[in-house]
Design an enzyme around this catalytic site. Structure first.
Site, PDB file in Angstrom:
ATOM      1  N   CYS A 162       0.807  -1.222   0.000  1.00  0.00           N
ATOM      2  CA  CYS A 162       0.000   0.000   0.000  1.00  0.00           C
ATOM      3  C   CYS A 162       0.837   1.268   0.000  1.00  0.00           C
ATOM      4  CB  CYS A 162      -0.950  -0.011   1.193  1.00  0.00           C
ATOM      5  SG  CYS A 162      -2.049  -1.446   1.154  1.00  0.00           S
ATOM      6  N   HIS A 300      -2.352   7.870   6.478  1.00  0.00           N
ATOM      7  CA  HIS A 300      -2.574   6.571   5.840  1.00  0.00           C
ATOM      8  C   HIS A 300      -3.860   5.947   6.362  1.00  0.00           C
ATOM      9  CE1 HIS A 300      -1.821   2.675   4.055  1.00  0.00           C
ATOM     10  NE2 HIS A 300      -1.940   2.110   5.244  1.00  0.00           N
ATOM     11  N   LYS A 330      -9.433   8.164   2.893  1.00  0.00           N
ATOM     12  CA  LYS A 330      -9.977   6.813   2.784  1.00  0.00           C
ATOM     13  C   LYS A 330     -11.379   6.730   3.383  1.00  0.00           C
ATOM     14  CE  LYS A 330      -5.486   4.428   2.807  1.00  0.00           C
ATOM     15  NZ  LYS A 330      -4.594   5.585   3.000  1.00  0.00           N
ATOM     16  N   HIS A 335      -9.967   2.050   0.992  1.00  0.00           N
ATOM     17  CA  HIS A 335      -8.522   1.891   0.864  1.00  0.00           C
ATOM     18  C   HIS A 335      -8.181   1.482  -0.562  1.00  0.00           C
ATOM     19  CE1 HIS A 335      -4.438   1.286   1.493  1.00  0.00           C
ATOM     20  NE2 HIS A 335      -4.426   0.255   2.324  1.00  0.00           N
ATOM     21  N   PHE A 392       1.643   3.430   4.255  1.00  0.00           N
ATOM     22  CA  PHE A 392       2.287   2.286   4.899  1.00  0.00           C
ATOM     23  C   PHE A 392       1.701   0.991   4.330  1.00  0.00           C
ATOM     24  CE2 PHE A 392       1.862   5.383   8.639  1.00  0.00           C
ATOM     25  CZ  PHE A 392       2.987   6.085   8.268  1.00  0.00           C
ATOM     26  N   PHE A 394       1.848  -3.647   3.879  1.00  0.00           N
ATOM     27  CA  PHE A 394       2.238  -4.981   4.343  1.00  0.00           C
ATOM     28  C   PHE A 394       3.737  -5.184   4.131  1.00  0.00           C
ATOM     29  CE2 PHE A 394      -2.024  -7.489   3.878  1.00  0.00           C
ATOM     30  CZ  PHE A 394      -2.424  -7.020   5.111  1.00  0.00           C
TER      31      PHE A 394
END
Length: 410
Positions: A162, A300, A330, A335, A392, A394
């Site tokens: 992301c 984020h 978001k 997202h 940010f 995974f």
């Protein structure tokens, strides 16, 4: 070091498919989130999704070229057409100059699945089709856009979960700063089909507030229950300041700084130290010693319980007593994942150029941790000249951008 400026933007999202409609949606607080019952029928836990229109490419591209484009590449093509037009980069100029592309993408699930299904059913690789390979590769966007627009500079896909879109902007700006490129098309895209997020849905990370879809995405709110998947594409044209002035391009803003870090920790649960280092690196890179220069933060914040708390803690540590306005777009878009780092720069820049901050929808009350932030729940008309955007992902990948207002209308 060359200064890096933004001269064009394009967007294809669930809140609009051009800059004007997206600007209006942001200002009016319109959500693009819907509930799709077909997702339940297919076996997903959550039917919530960003409602991204499918572009009609028939008037724009011949069939043989359309056959090469995955879903996310189609979105990226539409966003890039807009960005090049705003930047006044016509095909004659592109054909005679070196323009690069760095685009964020971290999956092409549907195209891969369909190709494999055809092969298995027919027991013949010929059934995959001649264009399948160009849809299923992770570099589907960069290879297709470089081909369709005749881009002759750097050709690179950034896969950073992301943070992909944000990392592309940072990487492109670094190449321009050091003089290796003068102009780079960059951005991020995300497929919206249900197959692309099936495994993610299985982690029970998505909101299930399906009775009120537009109230489901609740970043920083105490009653948040998960994120809402979405997608589309966002494209930004970056140039050196000298290159933009030389060709009479419209200068929208300047990339003031880029920061990045890796958490070096859990693969899916964020920590605090990684985001803090990304934020601090970005401030140093932008030569900002006084955080009061930051007029707005596009967080984020996806609406997950732990993720929002960790980001709030990081922002609180870095900004201290300064509490700039913070929102998460978001809340309106869901997202947008691989796209989000690029689209949120577009959203924030639209706000900065039009003198408002879009409210963080559905933020009604903070929890004990998110209370440290100055979260704006409704649209506020206000001027600001510098914003910060966090992304940010995974694997503990973090990227932070600072953008400064800069205008040279020609």
């Amino acid at each position: 070091m060359n200064r890096v400026v933004i001269t064009g933007m394009g967007i294809w999202s669930c809140i609009g498919t051009d800059l004007d409609s997206v600007r209006d949606a942001l200002y009016q607080g319109r959500s693009g989130i819907v509930c799709d019952p077909l997702r339940h029928e297919a076996g997903l836990r959550s039917a919530l999704v960003g409602n991204v229109p499918q572009p009609d490419l028939k008037p724009l591209l011949p069939r043989n070229q359309r056959a090469l484009l995955s879903e996310e590449a189609r979105y990226a093509y539409m966003a890039t057409r807009q960005a090049l037009e705003q930047a006044r980069l016509d095909q004659d100029y592109i054909d005679s100059h070196e323009v690069g592309i760095i685009y964020g993408n971290d999956s092409s699930v549907e195209a891969t699945m369909l190709s494999c299904d055809k092969f298995r059913q027919a027991r013949d690789s010929y059934a995959c089709g001649a264009g399948a390979i160009f849809q299923i590769m992770n570099s589907t966007i960069t290879m297709n856009l470089a081909y369709l627009f005749h881009l002759q500079g750097i050709n690179l896909t950034a896969s950073a979960a992301c943070a992909s879109g944000s990392q592309c902007i940072g990487l492109a700006s670094m190449l321009i700063q050091t003089g290796q490129q003068e102009c780079v098309v960059c951005g991020g895209a995300e497929e919206v089909n249900l197959y692309g997020i099936a495994a993610f849905d299985g982690m029970q990370t998505f909101s299930v507030r399906e009775d009120e879809p537009q109230r489901a995405s609740r970043p920083f709110d105490a009653d948040r229950d998960g994120l809402v998947p979405s997608g589309g594409a966002a494209t930004i044209v970056l140039e050196s300041y000298e290159h933009a002035v030389r060709r009479g391009a419209p200068i929208l803003a300047e990339i003031a700084g880029w920061g990045f870090s890796g958490n070096g920790d859990h693969i899916s649960t964020p920590n605090v130290s990684g985001p803090v280092r990304s934020l601090e690196r970005c401030l140093r890179n932008a030569a900002i010693s006084d955080v009061r220069q930051i007029g707005y933060v596009n967080a984020h914040a996806t609406g997950t319980p732990v993720g929002d708390q960790r980001e709030a803690t990081a922002l609180g540590q870095v900004f201290g007593s300064h509490r700039p306005p913070v929102t998460s777009t978001k809340s309106q878009t869901g997202h947008e994942m691989w796209m989000a780092g690029a689209s949120e720069v577009v959203y924030s820049l639209l706000m900065m150029k039009n003198g408002f901050i879009a409210g963080s929808l559905n933020f009604e009350r903070p929890d004990d941790v998110t209370a440290c932030l100055n979260i704006i729940p409704e649209t506020r008309e206000t001027a600001f000249n510098v914003f910060l955007s966090n992304s940010f992902g995974f694997g503990g990948t973090n990227s932070t951008l600072i953008v400064r207002n800069l205008e040279n209308k020609k």
